[in-house]
Design an enzyme around this catalytic site. Structure first.
Site, short mmCIF file in Angstrom:
data_model
loop_
_atom_site.label_atom_id
_atom_site.label_comp_id
_atom_site.label_asym_id
_atom_site.label_seq_id
_atom_site.Cartn_x
_atom_site.Cartn_y
_atom_site.Cartn_z
N ASN A 76 -2.88 4.71 -9.17
CA ASN A 76 -2.15 3.45 -9.23
C ASN A 76 -2.90 2.31 -8.54
OD1 ASN A 76 0.06 1.80 -7.36
ND2 ASN A 76 0.51 1.83 -9.55
N LYS A 126 7.21 7.43 6.70
CA LYS A 126 6.43 8.04 5.61
C LYS A 126 6.95 9.44 5.37
CE LYS A 126 2.88 7.21 2.88
NZ LYS A 126 2.41 5.95 2.29
N LYS A 180 1.40 -2.27 9.38
CA LYS A 180 1.23 -2.89 8.06
C LYS A 180 2.49 -3.67 7.69
CE LYS A 180 -0.17 -0.03 5.02
NZ LYS A 180 -0.38 0.95 3.94
N ASP A 218 3.58 7.10 -3.48
CA ASP A 218 2.26 7.17 -2.85
C ASP A 218 1.47 8.15 -3.72
OD1 ASP A 218 0.79 6.38 -0.16
OD2 ASP A 218 0.35 8.48 -0.42
N LYS A 223 10.47 2.16 6.25
CA LYS A 223 9.99 1.89 4.89
C LYS A 223 8.61 2.49 4.75
CE LYS A 223 10.25 -0.09 0.88
NZ LYS A 223 10.04 1.28 0.33
N GLN A 229 1.86 2.52 8.89
CA GLN A 229 2.87 1.78 8.14
C GLN A 229 3.64 0.81 9.04
OE1 GLN A 229 3.30 3.12 4.66
NE2 GLN A 229 4.07 1.05 4.34
#
Ligand code: NDP
Length: 448
Positions: free
Chosen positions: A244, A129, A117, A169, A93, A114
């Protein structure tokens, strides 16, 4: 952070040898290694079973050609990447980034971060990623659609709701995800909502996903300040970026009573001492896809500064929300000098290692991105839950879940740092807690 012990030093030398010319990936690995001395001493099975060495090697790396035709009829060629790093806790993910600076090192650093995290969120998601060196800036809608379709024509065979679930992203928001999801659906003949997160809310997306990373970072900031007996109310806040993450970090900081006076993009930074007008920023960035300098053209008392660093603007709270290594040693010294009390990373690895050392030595509360910006991916996991049950939750409920997750991540980092003898060190807390969760799962699954 500490010097590496002999065993870690040897492992690190070996991963350097295996991954030459990848400075961002090496930087991200070193930061994790520096947290692991006492973990390795306490858990000898990690060294014995070479779990760290296995974690540093991606399970799969895919690099592919992305040919497409621009509006002038010219053939363009870009490079696509997907690094499927670790699936011990769930399907890979992690987002997809479209930016000219994208290369294998950048994607591997992001994929590596990631893993930990995602582990910190407590949700069943592995780490990955992807991205491309495609520059969406100045491209027409049709060009972006053609690029996304070509990108997905290769990537579709590697992803799936139980395999690998991309999201957005830098340079990839609901528009690009729409084009990629559309192509996936067309090629596979499957309406597989759970294959992407960050989708539009009318076709399977989750309410509060757009806001989640920025809101989450500010929830984390609030918890950090609370742990120091302080709060956000009345604080002056500076946020880098105007994408964002930045926009929704600004929004939540304002809702908690902070005064946000500056933001930026790659052309420079904007200062409005009266407090930023968020509705104007949203119009410029989200509706018109414009530049942040336009704000200063419209608002006479605001200033746009094309050269220099946004971190020279005095603030109590700094939220770097643009990109990696955007806050260096000089910036950190300036923040300390100006009395900044907390730096919370909305972006991935925005502070250089030297900057982190300066902030920590000066006792500035510092939150690494892998903890503070985990709200985005956590809400992506909530989107997957909604898709799996063909349900859609209200904004309030989803945001409440996000808040609980961020409070929990803060607690986990805080308590882990204390348990390992470094109270207040959120880098140690985040790295150790995330790492141990992945190690436990890998250990249980044998040598894979
Ligand atoms: P966006 O593309 O929406 O916005 C990125 C912003 O950063 C833009 O204002 C951009 O300016 C600026 N920026 C990008 N590169 C540079 C650079 N080299 N120098 C200065 N400014 C730059 O991306 P996001 O907001 O989604 O992502 C921002 C950061 O947050 C990234 O590090 C990302 O990995 C991280 N993140 C994002 C999550 C998400 O849910 N979106 C989740 C977790 C982390 P310009 O327009 O001029 O390029």
């Amino acid at each position: 952070m500490s010097q590496l012990n002999e065993n870690l030093q040897l492992i690190y030398q070996d991963v350097l040898r295996r991954n030459p010319n990848e400075p961002e990936f090496q930087q991200a690995m070193l930061e994790v290694f520096e947290s692991l001395n006492s973990v390795m001493a306490k858990h000898p099975e990690i060294a014995k079973k070479k779990i760290l060495q296995r974690i540093c090697e991606p399970e799969r790396q895919i690099i592919f050609r992305v040919p497409w035709i621009d509006d002038q009829g010219e053939v363009q060629v870009n490079r696509g990447f997907r690094v499927e790093f670790n699936s011990a806790l769930g399907p890979y993910k992690g987002g997809i980034r479209f930016h000219p600076s994208v290369n294998l090192s950048v994607i591997k650093f992001l994929g590596f971060e990631q893993i930990f995290k995602n582990a910190l969120t407590g949700m069943p998601i592995g780490g990955g990623k992807g991205g491309s060196d495609f520059n969406p800036k100045g491209r027409s809608d049709n060009e972006i659609m053609r690029f996304c379709q070509s990108f997905m024509t290769e990537l579709y065979r590697h992803i799936g709701e139980h395999t690998d679930v991309p999201a957005g992203d830098i340079g990839v928001s609901a528009r690009e995800i729409g084009y990629m999801f559309g192509q996936y659906k067309r090629i596979t003949n499957r309406y597989e909502s759970g294959v992407f997160t960050g989708k539009g809310v009318t076709w399977g997306g989750s309410l509060a996903r757009k806001e989640a990373t920025g809101y989450g970072a500010v929830f984390f900031a609030r918890e950090m300040l609370k742990a120091r007996g302080d709060c956000l109310e009345g604080k002056t806040v500076v946020v880098s970026g105007s994408g964002n993450v930045a926009i929704y970090a600004i929004e939540k900081a304002m809702l908690f009573g902070g005064k946000v006076i500056a933001c930026s993009d790659s052309s420079g930074y904007l200062v409005d001492e009266q407090g930023l007008d968020l509705a104007r920023i949203k119009r410029i960035k989200e509706v018109e896809y414009g530049r942040i300098s336009q704000y200063a053209e419209e608002v006479k008392h605001a200033k746009f500064i094309a050269a220099g660093s946004i971190w020279s603007v005095p603030c109590d709270l700094a939220l770097p929300c643009a990109t990696q290594n955007e806050l260096n040693a000089k910036d950190a010294e300036q923040l300390v000098k100006n009395g900044c009390i907390a730096v919370v990373e909305g972006a991935n690895m925005p502070c250089t290692p030297e900057a982190v050392r300066i902030l920590q030595n000066a006792k500035v509360a510092y939150a690494p991105g892998k903890a503070a910006n985990a709200g985005g991916v956590a809400t992506s996991a909530l989107e997957m839950q909604q898709n799996a049950s063909r349900d859609s939750w209200s904004h309030e409920y989803t945001e409440q879940r996000l808040e609980e997750i961020m409070v929990n991540i803060h607690k986990t980092c805080f308590e882990t740092a204390e348990a390992y003898g470094c109270p207040g060190d959120y880098v140690m807390g985040a790295n150790i807690a995330g790492f141990l969760r992945v190690c436990n799962a890998m250990d249980a699954m044998g040598v894979i």
